[in-house]
Design a protein around this motif. Structure first.
Motif, PDB file in Angstrom:
ATOM      1  N   ASN A  64       0.829  -1.215   0.000  1.00 47.24           N
ATOM      2  CA  ASN A  64       0.000   0.000   0.000  1.00 47.24           C
ATOM      3  C   ASN A  64       0.859   1.259   0.000  1.00 47.24           C
ATOM      4  N   THR A  65       1.959   1.205   0.747  1.00 51.32           N
ATOM      5  CA  THR A  65       2.857   2.364   0.810  1.00 51.32           C
ATOM      6  C   THR A  65       3.403   2.675  -0.580  1.00 51.32           C
ATOM      7  N   ARG A  66       3.784   1.629  -1.270  1.00 53.55           N
ATOM      8  CA  ARG A  66       4.325   1.801  -2.629  1.00 53.55           C
ATOM      9  C   ARG A  66       3.256   2.412  -3.553  1.00 53.55           C
ATOM     10  N   ILE A  67       2.051   1.911  -3.432  1.00 53.11           N
ATOM     11  CA  ILE A  67       0.977   2.434  -4.289  1.00 53.11           C
ATOM     12  C   ILE A  67       0.749   3.926  -4.012  1.00 53.11           C
ATOM     13  N   LYS A  68       0.764   4.282  -2.712  1.00 52.78           N
ATOM     14  CA  LYS A  68       0.582   5.704  -2.337  1.00 52.78           C
ATOM     15  C   LYS A  68       1.669   6.570  -2.971  1.00 52.78           C
ATOM     16  N   GLU A  69       2.880   6.073  -2.874  1.00 54.81           N
ATOM     17  CA  GLU A  69       4.033   6.793  -3.415  1.00 54.81           C
ATOM     18  C   GLU A  69       3.860   7.003  -4.934  1.00 54.81           C
ATOM     19  N   LEU A  70       3.411   5.954  -5.594  1.00 54.40           N
ATOM     20  CA  LEU A  70       3.224   6.045  -7.045  1.00 54.40           C
ATOM     21  C   LEU A  70       2.057   6.956  -7.409  1.00 54.40           C
ATOM     22  N   GLU A  71       1.027   6.936  -6.549  1.00 56.11           N
ATOM     23  CA  GLU A  71      -0.128   7.806  -6.812  1.00 56.11           C
ATOM     24  C   GLU A  71       0.291   9.271  -6.790  1.00 56.11           C
ATOM     25  N   ASN A  72       1.231   9.583  -5.901  1.00 56.76           N
ATOM     26  CA  ASN A  72       1.724  10.957  -5.837  1.00 56.76           C
ATOM     27  C   ASN A  72       2.518  11.323  -7.073  1.00 56.76           C
ATOM     28  N   LYS A  73       3.330  10.363  -7.515  1.00 55.74           N
ATOM     29  CA  LYS A  73       4.232  10.652  -8.629  1.00 55.74           C
ATOM     30  C   LYS A  73       3.534  10.594  -9.981  1.00 55.74           C
ATOM     31  N   TYR A  74       2.684   9.591 -10.134  1.00 56.63           N
ATOM     32  CA  TYR A  74       1.979   9.423 -11.407  1.00 56.63           C
ATOM     33  C   TYR A  74       0.485   9.613 -11.158  1.00 56.63           C
ATOM     34  N   SER A  75       0.117  10.863 -10.933  1.00 58.23           N
ATOM     35  CA  SER A  75      -1.238  11.113 -10.425  1.00 58.23           C
ATOM     36  C   SER A  75      -2.335  10.746 -11.429  1.00 58.23           C
ATOM     37  N   ASP A  76      -2.002  10.784 -12.708  1.00 53.44           N
ATOM     38  CA  ASP A  76      -3.040  10.511 -13.706  1.00 53.44           C
ATOM     39  C   ASP A  76      -3.127   9.044 -14.116  1.00 53.44           C
ATOM     40  N   ALA A  77      -2.240   8.218 -13.561  1.00 51.07           N
ATOM     41  CA  ALA A  77      -2.120   6.842 -14.043  1.00 51.07           C
ATOM     42  C   ALA A  77      -3.304   5.965 -13.621  1.00 51.07           C
ATOM     43  N   VAL A  78      -3.511   4.898 -14.390  1.00 48.03           N
ATOM     44  CA  VAL A  78      -4.495   3.892 -14.004  1.00 48.03           C
ATOM     45  C   VAL A  78      -3.713   2.726 -13.402  1.00 48.03           C
ATOM     46  N   PHE A  79      -4.106   2.283 -12.230  1.00 52.03           N
ATOM     47  CA  PHE A  79      -3.418   1.167 -11.566  1.00 52.03           C
ATOM     48  C   PHE A  79      -4.129  -0.124 -11.919  1.00 52.03           C
ATOM     49  N   VAL A  80      -3.391  -1.049 -12.519  1.00 52.13           N
ATOM     50  CA  VAL A  80      -4.029  -2.295 -12.954  1.00 52.13           C
ATOM     51  C   VAL A  80      -3.179  -3.510 -12.582  1.00 52.13           C
ATOM     52  N   SER A  81      -3.798  -4.671 -12.724  1.00 49.19           N
ATOM     53  CA  SER A  81      -3.045  -5.907 -12.642  1.00 49.19           C
ATOM     54  C   SER A  81      -3.602  -6.849 -13.697  1.00 49.19           C
ATOM     55  N   ALA A  82      -2.775  -7.137 -14.686  1.00 50.32           N
ATOM     56  CA  ALA A  82      -3.217  -8.057 -15.743  1.00 50.32           C
ATOM     57  C   ALA A  82      -3.423  -9.438 -15.136  1.00 50.32           C
ATOM     58  N   LEU A  83      -2.539  -9.777 -14.207  1.00 51.13           N
ATOM     59  CA  LEU A  83      -2.590 -11.102 -13.593  1.00 51.13           C
ATOM     60  C   LEU A  83      -3.882 -11.310 -12.807  1.00 51.13           C
ATOM     61  N   ARG A  84      -4.266 -10.316 -12.041  1.00 50.30           N
ATOM     62  CA  ARG A  84      -5.488 -10.423 -11.226  1.00 50.30           C
ATOM     63  C   ARG A  84      -6.722  -9.898 -11.945  1.00 50.30           C
ATOM     64  N   ARG A  85      -6.536  -9.506 -13.172  1.00 43.82           N
ATOM     65  CA  ARG A  85      -7.633  -8.938 -13.973  1.00 43.82           C
ATOM     66  C   ARG A  85      -8.275  -7.755 -13.260  1.00 43.82           C
ATOM     67  N   PHE A  86      -7.431  -6.938 -12.678  1.00 45.61           N
ATOM     68  CA  PHE A  86      -7.917  -5.834 -11.874  1.00 45.61           C
ATOM     69  C   PHE A  86      -7.867  -4.518 -12.644  1.00 45.61           C
ATOM     70  N   ASN A  87      -9.002  -3.835 -12.679  1.00 43.53           N
ATOM     71  CA  ASN A  87      -9.095  -2.475 -13.237  1.00 43.53           C
ATOM     72  C   ASN A  87      -8.907  -2.353 -14.753  1.00 43.53           C
ATOM     73  N   ILE A  88      -9.024  -3.457 -15.450  1.00 46.98           N
ATOM     74  CA  ILE A  88      -8.847  -3.400 -16.911  1.00 46.98           C
ATOM     75  C   ILE A  88      -9.928  -2.519 -17.541  1.00 46.98           C
ATOM     76  N   GLN A  89     -11.141  -2.626 -16.984  1.00 44.44           N
ATOM     77  CA  GLN A  89     -12.237  -1.805 -17.522  1.00 44.44           C
ATOM     78  C   GLN A  89     -11.965  -0.313 -17.328  1.00 44.44           C
ATOM     79  N   GLU A  90     -11.321   0.020 -16.189  1.00 41.36           N
ATOM     80  CA  GLU A  90     -10.990   1.429 -15.908  1.00 41.36           C
ATOM     81  C   GLU A  90     -10.084   1.986 -16.986  1.00 41.36           C
ATOM     82  N   MET A  91      -9.156   1.139 -17.388  1.00 48.01           N
ATOM     83  CA  MET A  91      -8.192   1.505 -18.418  1.00 48.01           C
ATOM     84  C   MET A  91      -8.934   1.821 -19.725  1.00 48.01           C
ATOM     85  N   LEU A  92      -9.896   0.965 -20.045  1.00 53.41           N
ATOM     86  CA  LEU A  92     -10.642   1.155 -21.281  1.00 53.41           C
ATOM     87  C   LEU A  92     -11.563   2.373 -21.195  1.00 53.41           C
TER      88      LEU A  92
END
Ligand SMILES: Nc1nc2c(ncn2[C@@H]2O[C@H](COP(=O)(O)OP(=O)(O)OP(=O)(O)O)[C@@H](O)[C@H]2O)c(=O)[nH]1
Ligand SMILES: [Mg+2]
Length: 411
Positions: A320-348
């Motif tokens: 979670n700490t890493r994700i927070k850090e990345l959220e600050n740095k890449y504020s516009d990014a979409v966070f996904v996981s191809a492996l867990r099939r997480f947030n793919i729809q958000e990306m689209l």
């Protein structure tokens, strides 16, 4: 069984951490090429030795390591001159290669299509030509006195000439193939389905995302450069609008220029996209450096003017700490996981929003006989109003500026 290899690098005093990081990547490259890396030998000195790359002391050390006979390769981080390579081989009695040679080997192993194979062969020939020159000099000395042509030189000249002939042949054939690709690309444009390309550092998970989005079963691997060709598949955005998704060869810092030249057209495919998904491995601690390489490569292939969204993949591996850090740095990014099939729809959805937002309303008056031409583009425009008289159609529609420009040249 994997061949045992050593890695070696020269590091100046203020470059230590960068060298260590590059050696790690070199190790990954070596593993991908099926080597087992036994040890990494780093030489601390300000300059590369012109004859042996590393210093005499380190060369002796490597010689002791390899004397048992089970290590048969040495891989250098930097490009070696033909002299360095041959002098080191002579001193150590094992095969010496550099990072470029290693990447070429991986590309050669992984190329599957006719075009990919030719691109690699072309790069290999370009890479080995100067080495042939180096050997030529030495063999001609063996061959005979001053002014006479030794048998060694003759053979090498023939080899060189053959290599040059082959280079021209490959260039020509590739040129023809590329013409076909351009036609295909044009057809794609005429079909006017927007193209979204997945780009990013090698091993970021582009193909895995492509599989998730399109339901394909393309090969993914925990290896560098598993994908060497551009592949395009159909997909649909959440609102049902069709798009084409394209997956291509991954980027790497300091891609050997021989490969860059050969793969330029494959990479240039990207510059015809309507939108880019820049895929980064969120769990990679060198993410910023890799992002920089991606940005530089996009510039080099003329794709830096295309709108892009950052996709941070593999978040299943992040705390979670890493994700927070990345959220600050890449504020516009979409966070996904191809492996867990997480947030793919958000990306689209992000792509969908982009395509909708960048659309404007246009009005056009066209003669009826041109209507069918106009309707070829219907996938990419939403008709809001239509009125027909005997020979003229009045149309109001929403589309993006780019397509509108293209349309006007066609009607
Ligand atoms: N943990 C985790 N692993 C992933 C994820 N996505 C991809 N991977 C793994 O990362 C490795 C590389 O995935 P690929 O999809 O082949 O990556 P790529 O960007 O296409 O790589 P190249 O074609 O080699 O440039 C594979 O072992 C995948 O299983 C993810 O979301 N989480
Ligand atoms: Mg891939």
């Amino acid at each position: 069984m994997a061949n045992k290899a050593l890695i070696t690098a020269v590091s100046s005093h203020n470059n230590k951490s960068k060298t260590a990081e590059l050696c790690n990547e070199l190790k990954f490259l070596a593993t991908t090429a099926n080597f087992e890396v036994v040890e990494t030998v780093i030489q601390n000195r300000e300059h590369i030795d012109p004859a042996y790359y590393i210093g005499k002391g380190k060369l002796e050390y490597i010689k002791r390591l390899t004397s048992s006979g089970d290590i048969s390769y040495l891989i250098a981080l930097d490009d070696l001159s033909p002299t360095q390579k041959s002098e080191m081989e002579k001193a150590l009695g094992i095969t010496v290669m550099d990072r470029t040679g290693l990447i070429l080997k991986i590309f050669a192993n992984n190329a599957t299509t006719k075009e990919g194979k030719m691109e690699v062969e072309l790069a290999q020939l370009r890479y080995s030509l100067p080495t042939m020159k180096g050997k030529g000099k030495k063999l001609s000395n063996l061959g005979g006195g001053i002014g006479t042509r030794g048998p060694g030189e003759k053979k090498l000249e023939i080899d060189k000439r053959n290599a040059q002939k082959r280079i021209s042949h490959l260039r020509e054939t590739l040129k023809k193939l590329r013409k076909e690709n351009t036609t295909m690309r044009k057809r794609r444009m005429e079909n006017s389905i927007p193209v979204v390309s997945l780009v990013g550092y090698t091993n970021a998970g582009k193909t895995s995302l492509m599989n998730e989005i399109t339901g394909s079963d393309l090969q993914t691997e925990d290896k560098l450069f598993s994908t060497l060709e551009t592949r395009v598949r159909r997909a649909a955005l959440p609102d049902g609008k069709k798009i084409l998704i394209s997956d291509t060869v991954g980027f790497i810092r300091e891609l050997p220029h021989e490969l860059m030249a050969s793969f330029k057209s494959t990479l240039e495919e990207v510059s015809f996209s309507d939108l880019l998904f820049v895929v980064l491995d969120a769990s990679d601690l060198n993410i910023d450096e890799k992002f920089k390489t991606v940005e530089e490569t996009l510039k080099e292939i003329g794709a830096d003017n295309i709108n892009r969204f950052i996709i941070l993949n593999k978040i299943d591996l992040c705390t979670n700490t890493r994700i927070k850090e990345l959220e600050n740095k890449y504020s516009d990014a979409v966070f996904v996981s191809a492996l867990r099939r997480f947030n793919i729809q958000e990306m689209l959805k992000k792509a969908q929003k982009y395509f909708n937002k960048n659309k404007e309303v246009f009005r056009i008056k066209i003669p009826m006989h041109k209507l069918s031409k106009f309707l070829q583009y219907r996938e990419r425009l939403t008709v809001l109003e239509e009125k027909y008289t005997n020979n003229v159609a009045y149309l109001t529609y929403r589309t993006d500026k780019e397509l509108q420009k293209h349309l006007l040249t066609r009607l």
